[in-house]
Motif scaffolding. Structure first.
Motif, short mmCIF file in Angstrom:
data_model
loop_
_atom_site.label_atom_id
_atom_site.label_comp_id
_atom_site.label_asym_id
_atom_site.label_seq_id
_atom_site.Cartn_x
_atom_site.Cartn_y
_atom_site.Cartn_z
N ASP A 1 0.97 -1.10 0.17
CA ASP A 1 0.15 0.06 -0.10
C ASP A 1 0.91 1.26 -0.07
O ASP A 1 0.44 2.27 -0.71
CB ASP A 1 -0.96 0.02 1.20
CG ASP A 1 -2.10 -1.04 1.15
OD1 ASP A 1 -2.26 -1.47 -0.23
OD2 ASP A 1 -2.60 -1.28 2.02
N ILE A 2 1.88 1.26 0.73
CA ILE A 2 2.97 2.28 0.77
C ILE A 2 3.38 2.66 -0.71
O ILE A 2 3.53 3.66 -1.20
CB ILE A 2 4.09 2.07 1.51
CG1 ILE A 2 3.36 2.11 3.14
CG2 ILE A 2 4.89 3.19 1.54
CD1 ILE A 2 4.43 1.53 4.11
N VAL A 3 3.78 1.52 -1.51
CA VAL A 3 4.37 1.67 -2.72
C VAL A 3 3.39 2.38 -3.81
O VAL A 3 3.51 3.17 -4.33
CB VAL A 3 4.96 0.16 -3.19
CG1 VAL A 3 5.18 0.29 -4.57
CG2 VAL A 3 6.07 -0.35 -2.35
N HIS A 4 2.02 1.81 -3.32
CA HIS A 4 1.12 2.39 -4.36
C HIS A 4 0.78 3.71 -4.09
O HIS A 4 0.59 4.46 -5.12
CB HIS A 4 -0.43 1.56 -4.18
CG HIS A 4 -0.50 0.27 -4.86
ND1 HIS A 4 -1.01 0.23 -6.06
CD2 HIS A 4 0.00 -0.89 -4.55
CE1 HIS A 4 -0.91 -1.17 -6.45
NE2 HIS A 4 -0.25 -1.85 -5.50
N GLY A 5 0.91 4.17 -2.88
CA GLY A 5 0.75 5.68 -2.44
C GLY A 5 1.74 6.41 -3.02
O GLY A 5 1.55 7.52 -3.58
N ARG A 6 3.01 5.96 -2.91
CA ARG A 6 4.36 6.73 -3.30
C ARG A 6 4.03 6.68 -4.90
O ARG A 6 4.41 8.00 -5.26
CB ARG A 6 5.36 5.99 -3.02
CG ARG A 6 5.83 6.30 -1.65
CD ARG A 6 7.05 5.27 -1.24
NE ARG A 6 8.18 5.58 -2.17
CZ ARG A 6 9.06 6.43 -1.81
NH1 ARG A 6 9.37 6.97 -0.51
NH2 ARG A 6 10.14 6.49 -2.77
N TYR A 7 3.50 5.83 -5.61
CA TYR A 7 3.55 5.92 -7.09
C TYR A 7 2.42 6.85 -7.42
O TYR A 7 2.58 7.82 -8.44
CB TYR A 7 2.71 4.49 -7.58
CG TYR A 7 2.92 4.31 -9.09
CD1 TYR A 7 4.03 4.08 -9.69
CD2 TYR A 7 1.53 4.62 -9.76
CE1 TYR A 7 3.98 3.74 -11.16
CE2 TYR A 7 1.72 4.49 -11.02
CZ TYR A 7 2.77 3.94 -11.74
OH TYR A 7 2.65 3.97 -13.22
N GLU A 8 1.18 6.99 -6.78
CA GLU A 8 0.12 7.87 -7.23
C GLU A 8 0.58 9.38 -6.74
O GLU A 8 0.31 10.14 -7.68
CB GLU A 8 -1.04 7.53 -6.23
CG GLU A 8 -1.71 6.58 -6.54
CD GLU A 8 -3.13 5.97 -5.79
OE1 GLU A 8 -3.32 6.89 -5.01
OE2 GLU A 8 -3.33 5.12 -5.85
N VAL A 9 1.25 9.58 -5.69
CA VAL A 9 1.91 10.74 -5.41
C VAL A 9 3.03 11.31 -6.69
O VAL A 9 2.87 12.37 -7.15
CB VAL A 9 2.78 11.11 -3.98
CG1 VAL A 9 3.30 12.33 -3.91
CG2 VAL A 9 1.51 10.76 -2.86
N CYS A 10 3.80 10.45 -7.05
CA CYS A 10 4.96 10.71 -7.99
C CYS A 10 4.05 11.13 -9.38
O CYS A 10 4.46 12.08 -10.04
CB CYS A 10 5.71 9.61 -8.20
SG CYS A 10 6.90 9.45 -6.91
N ARG A 11 3.15 10.39 -9.63
CA ARG A 11 2.39 10.44 -10.79
C ARG A 11 1.69 11.79 -11.09
O ARG A 11 1.66 12.67 -11.92
CB ARG A 11 1.45 9.21 -11.14
CG ARG A 11 0.71 9.31 -12.70
CD ARG A 11 -0.46 8.35 -12.78
NE ARG A 11 -1.31 8.61 -11.53
CZ ARG A 11 -2.16 7.65 -11.27
NH1 ARG A 11 -2.11 6.53 -11.64
NH2 ARG A 11 -3.08 7.95 -10.41
N ASP A 12 0.94 11.98 -9.80
CA ASP A 12 0.32 13.29 -9.61
C ASP A 12 1.11 14.56 -9.85
O ASP A 12 0.78 15.47 -10.34
CB ASP A 12 -0.61 13.30 -8.41
CG ASP A 12 -1.89 12.37 -8.46
OD1 ASP A 12 -2.20 11.89 -9.77
OD2 ASP A 12 -2.51 12.17 -7.38
#
Length: 72
Positions: free
Chosen positions: A41-52
């Motif tokens: 879940d942390i990896v998914h959250g980091r990915y979303e923040v980077c993408r945004d």
């Protein structure tokens, strides 16, 4: 270094780092690799923040970002 050039270099460095983070986490987000320590879940959250953040940086610069998820 003039202030605008300094900021441009900083934004370029941040953009490069964000792209690297997206590439690094893509296999986990796409389900090709699984985390065994419960941090998926942390990896998914980091990915979303980077993408945004990349979307935001590109929109400020007037760039298109529709293809961001396909081949950063």
């Amino acid at each position: 270094m003039a202030r605008p050039l300094k900021y441009k270099a900083m934004v370029n460095s941040i953009t490069t780092w964000l792209k690297d983070e997206l590439k690094h986490d893509a296999e986990i987000v796409n389900g090709l690799e699984h985390m065994t320590d419960g941090t998926e879940d942390i990896v998914h959250g980091r990915y979303e923040v980077c993408r945004d953040l990349l979307h935001y940086i590109r929109s400020i610069g007037g760039e298109e970002h529709d293809d961001l998820d396909s081949g950063v």
